[in-house]
Design an enzyme around this catalytic site. Sequence first.
Site, short mmCIF file in Angstrom:
data_model
loop_
_atom_site.label_atom_id
_atom_site.label_comp_id
_atom_site.label_asym_id
_atom_site.label_seq_id
_atom_site.Cartn_x
_atom_site.Cartn_y
_atom_site.Cartn_z
N GLN A 259 0.79 -1.32 0.04
CA GLN A 259 -0.03 0.08 0.00
C GLN A 259 0.95 1.30 0.00
O GLN A 259 0.61 2.29 -0.71
CB GLN A 259 -0.81 0.06 1.38
N GLU A 327 -10.28 0.50 3.24
CA GLU A 327 -10.61 0.00 1.90
C GLU A 327 -10.04 -1.18 1.82
O GLU A 327 -11.12 -2.01 1.25
CB GLU A 327 -9.51 1.00 0.97
N HIS A 328 -9.17 -1.69 2.19
CA HIS A 328 -8.74 -3.26 2.29
C HIS A 328 -8.41 -3.38 3.83
O HIS A 328 -7.88 -3.02 4.46
CB HIS A 328 -7.34 -3.42 1.44
N ASP A 361 -5.84 -6.63 -6.44
CA ASP A 361 -5.39 -5.73 -7.20
C ASP A 361 -5.71 -5.95 -8.52
O ASP A 361 -5.77 -5.27 -9.64
CB ASP A 361 -4.14 -5.35 -6.81
N HIS A 420 -52.60 18.01 -7.00
CA HIS A 420 -52.37 16.66 -6.76
C HIS A 420 -53.66 15.89 -6.26
O HIS A 420 -54.03 14.79 -7.07
CB HIS A 420 -51.32 16.28 -5.36
#
Lengths: 432, 432
Positions: A259, A327-328, A361, A420
């Site tokens: 990372q 994220e991971h 990935d 309406h």
Amino acid sequence: MAIWLEQASQDFEQAFAAFLTTKREVSEDVNIVVRDIIDDVRSRGDEALAHYSLKFDGLDFNKTSMHVTAEEIDAAIAQVDPAVLDALKFASARIEKHHARQMPKDDIYEDDIGVGLGSRWTAIDAVGLYVPGGTASYPSSVLMNAVPARVAGVERIVMVVPANGGIINPAVLAAARIAGVEEIYRIGGAQAVAALAYGTQTIAPVAKIVGPGNAYVAAAKRHVFGTVGIDMIAGPSEVLVIADKNNDPEWLAADLLAQAEHDEGAQSILITDDADLGKAVEQAVERQLKLLSRSKTATASWRDFGAIILVENLAASVPLANRIAAEHLELAVDDPDALMAGVRNAGAIFVGRHTPEVIGDYVGGSNHVLPTARSARFSSGLSVLDFVKRTSILRLGPEQLRQLAPSAITLARSEGLDAHARSVAIRLNLEG
Amino acid sequence: MAIWLEQASQDFEQAFAAFLTTKREVSEDVNIVVRDIIDDVRSRGDEALAHYSLKFDGLDFNKTSMHVTAEEIDAAIAQVDPAVLDALKFASARIEKHHARQMPKDDIYEDDIGVGLGSRWTAIDAVGLYVPGGTASYPSSVLMNAVPARVAGVERIVMVVPANGGIINPAVLAAARIAGVEEIYRIGGAQAVAALAYGTQTIAPVAKIVGPGNAYVAAAKRHVFGTVGIDMIAGPSEVLVIADKNNDPEWLAADLLAQAEHDEGAQSILITDDADLGKAVEQAVERQLKLLSRSKTATASWRDFGAIILVENLAASVPLANRIAAEHLELAVDDPDALMAGVRNAGAIFVGRHTPEVIGDYVGGSNHVLPTARSARFSSGLSVLDFVKRTSILRLGPEQLRQLAPSAITLARSEGLDAHARSVAIRLNLEG
């Protein structure tokens, strides 16, 4: 007093086009430079694209065509290492197979009183894919963005990629071909986003723009959001590794650095219940850092944003992970399922010691475009769902209308919306 | 050199909280007034909320509590016409039943080489619902936003609603109770959005904010997007009616005006293949306009944005409808299914002459929060999907890793990412 448009009239197309673009709201300025570029592309079209491509990419469209031809793609592919081509095809096939399972199904039904209800899914007609230039021009990202769009049934996928001096990474063009993208332009920056959103003489507009980019691209995407759809604005990448003592510190250090090497703003976090492991990993990171070609980036990332968190027991890592909303998330523990059951906020989970995040990935089959900066608390990774939209369907006959009318009229009146109420009542000869 | 955090240490909570909020990117200013309000709420919390509520709503939190108590909700409900309460309950039950079908299913499986892949859905932990004050304070909108959140399994739903002089529309509080919302604060504007996004002493932050609002609210939502999720930024409402000659012009006029009465920026469009019908509808609109309590609004909308489009045949209306991509599409024709098959871009379709769009506003069961301003080309109406997020799952054993490793390593190397390659190779004693 309303305008009339008549298809039979000669100026219908023009009038209709103008009608479609009628401005009904004022929009807000976000970023002066980007706004000026976007305005310029909207007014001058291709001419503005030529201007900015010369200025920013040193690219002269009088000498090099904006459009990348099929022959150019063929020539680029011939330059790519066959092993890389094979790996891209392998990855593409796995991504396609996994994403095909994500296609949502229509649901059309009648309820107990005979009201027809439904959800119908259709692909977005045209999607633009932004691919960065230079070192961030990753062929794997082309696959991750384009393959789900194709699986969703998007008919037109347009790729834009800046080409400094005319050069585009050949592997990016190869990935585009493998993913079925044939309409490619060598433009980038805010001007490319503007061209996709509003169209130019050469480029027909799209309905949604996806793909990563620098600050100008991100600002431009925010700016055109509403005119077109956009995907998430991705921030620097991040990984959270939860590890027990039964790990090889070198493996974990490698994962943290995978990372960190992305970006100086990337973040790598280790949570463990074993202080010795933590120390060993830290030492391993220091050792491995020296071996990397992107050592400077990884060193800065690890120095400024890296973290090792020691917990009292592994169960305590779960609420922390949910707050980090990484994220991971790697679960490098003996019993990953026990932890996984409690994880609510994570872009993707990599289960067990033999699932390094890097597999995701490239070739896992799942998507590598995932929510960053804690946004996994409320959003999801890229999927086929990002390339379709749902139309809601309602169908009543006279009997169903009779049954639903009284409540609708009551609510419309209580909200002070006469017309309406009348719209329902008039059909039943009731008082609106 | 990375920071260490230790849960056992006394300042862990503080350090962890600070760590979570570490700023890794610069964000951009959108709107000066809104930014200042948001910054003020972030720094002063409740004190800032008290300041702006006194300034904008004439509401003194020393006299009226910010939190709306259960007793206050009880008292409000006692003021609501029982027929309205019944209609709200009827609507809520229908909305709940329809939205329950939208809940996505997990998909966890092993592929042909034994790689575990999956999508797991979980509810967002906490959601904020913005409800406008004044005349736009619609109880039906409370149901349409809150019921799908509850169906999704959101544990905490927080409602904010500005209360000029302390007063909140009792029907709004009744709708909140019916939809299961119990945490309610009488705050509004950009300050309420900031409080939901960042939290104050009294209000814990949420992960996503939904619901309509004025320009300040919309700008604030755009500003906090990223920190929290937001729903679409809704524009003025619109309807497209496709009608053949076999229609009562009065019905169609009523439908067009039901949109027009919402907002001066609303848009009502009729497409027909019959000029006489078009003229008759136009005359009916003029007549009915005079009868409306919101005649001024509807007159302005119809004058400035209303349209009647005459087509050569009904089939020709379909491509036009796809380009208009209307929020609401009524098919008032003999054979609506023939047209519907070709419609790709529409927020919702109302099928046949007995399905006025207004039924969908209240009691059809489908959601009335739908994409406006042509955004149905790329987005969908509000649904359970807006209140859940998907975590991607990948699981390899040593054998699967061995099979996928070569392609992953090849691609990582081709992208110049050493640490990526090493993270895979090190597990197989390969050269990274």
